[in-house]
Design an enzyme around this catalytic site. Structure first.
Site, PDB file in Angstrom:
ATOM      1  CG  ASP A   1     130.190   4.919 -15.710  1.00 44.08           C
ATOM      2  OD1 ASP A   1     129.319   4.197 -15.929  1.00 44.08           O
ATOM      3  OD2 ASP A   1     130.378   5.870 -14.846  1.00 44.08           O
TER       4      ASP A   1
ATOM      5  CD  GLU B   1     127.341   3.410 -10.284  1.00 45.70           C
ATOM      6  OE1 GLU B   1     127.113   2.986  -9.400  1.00 45.70           O
ATOM      7  OE2 GLU B   1     128.496   3.204 -10.640  1.00 45.70           O
TER       8      GLU B   1
END
Length: 383
Positions: free
Chosen positions: A75, A141
């Protein structure tokens, strides 16, 4: 711009990943591409979809011997105003200066590509290597980080998985590739403090209790407090107030309460319980009517000189010719969750000068060097 046919395997994969707009917690099939590559060279693949988050765990090798894990996230943070970018954020091009441009180039799709290509090469060169090469990858994250690495680690612990060493691909370098590696991180302890007073008219202060006036001396004392001295690996613990809210918006009303949000970045010289107790003592000393909600984002962790740090440092020296500087500065990372397994953790990745910014970019040639550093580390530890 460099034509695709001229790109190295690492850069081809990095560009493919960058072109997938995986804004947290969306993965946009980045992990599918990584698993396809790893599966083709014999990795055992275990996708772990937890709530709205894609994760995977992959291993190559046998249960005997140590485990070296590559960890990271697919991400990325939002682009911000697209019109401010020189190039489309997810175009993934190499400009005339040799910079790989795009959201995630540094943080951290470049590292992911280097990890995959280094591991492909290693298991082909050393098919009977000792121990296991592992991957722990998440798409959570940059967001809340509840259902990503933290949740995967909990599952691994529950089934007694072993994890000796871990390289997290966070962009650790400051000016030149490999000039800094992170061998630990400070803990992060946040709090939301509510101080209650009594609302009233500003012309009748004797009928009110102003929480701003009441809280100000206590907040000043907290800000001035010397929490610890730090140590050889960590700077002293810091305290910062990030938000302060009070008042109704009217100019003639004494507010009824005050809310202060603050954060500790703490070293191994302090504990959560110790910091909380000292805050409580200061607030009580000022005779405040208060309540507090604490939020622990992560405990401090440290990887002291040893097998992993030695192997990484030697590989950086061998590939770049420069000595690396271990550091515990900066914010938190998913390394804090992995460290709870008793794992030696080091963060090593590209230069971080443009992470989370408009026009995120890194030197494209650095990714081939990073691939070689990862490969040499694998050889030193598992060949």
């Amino acid at each position: 711009m460099t034509a695709p046919a001229e790109l190295s395997p690492t850069l081809q994969l990095a560009c493919d990943l960058i072109r997938r707009p995986s804004v947290t917690p969306v993965d946009a099939d980045c992990q599918a591409q990584m698993m396809k590559r790893l599966g083709a060279v014999g990795f055992q693949l275990e996708p772990m979809r937890i709530e709205d988050v894609d994760n995977f765990w992959a291993t190559h090798g046998n249960q005997d011997g140590p485990v070296l894990c590559f960890a990271g996230h697919t991400d990325v943070v939002p682009t911000g105003p697209v019109q401010q970018w020189q190039h489309e954020p997810f175009e993934a091009l190499i400009d005339a200066d040799g910079m790989l441009c795009g959201r995630g180039a540094a943080d951290m799709k470049g590292s992911l590509a280097s990890m995959v290509v280094a591991s492909e090469r290693f298991v082909q060169d050393y098919p009977n290597h000792r121990g296991r090469v592992a991957f722990l990858i998440t798409s959570d994250e940059e967001g809340p980080a509840h259902h990503g690495t933290k949740a995967v680690v909990e599952r691994l612990i529950a089934r007694n998985e072993r994890l000796d060493w871990c390289i997290v691909g966070e962009p650790s370098s400051t000016t030149l590739l490999g000039d800094v590696v992170k061998n630990g991180r400070r803990g992060s302890l946040g709090a939301k403090l509510t101080v209650r007073g009594k609302q009233g008219h500003v012309a009748y202060p004797h009928l009110a209790r102003n929480p701003i006036h009441l809280a100000a001396p206590a907040l000043a004392e907290l800000a001035a407090e010397h929490w610890d001295e730090g140590n050889a690996f960590f700077p002293p613990t810091s305290f910062q107030i990030s938000n302060l809210n009070s008042g109704t918006g009217a100019t003639n009303v004494v507010p009824g309460d005050l809310i202060a949000v603050f954060n500790f970045r703490f070293s191994t010289e302090s504990t959560v319980e110790g910091l909380q107790a000292r805050v409580s003592a200061i607030l009580d000393k000022h005779e405040l009517d208060w309540s507090i909600d604490w939020a622990l984002s992560g405990l401090p962790f440290l990887t002291e000189p040893g097998e992993l740090l030695d192997a990484v440092s030697a590989s950086i020296k061998g590939v770049t010719g420069r000595d690396t500087q271990p550091s515990t500065s900066g914010g938190t990372s998913d390394g804090r969750f992995i460290a709870t397994m008793g794992t030696q953790v080091v963060e090593l990745g590209p230069v971080n000068a443009t992470i989370h910014q408009v026009d995120e970019r890194i030197l494209a040639s650095d990714l081939d060097l990073l691939t070689e550093i990862y490969y040499q580390t694998l050889v030193r530890l598992l060949a």
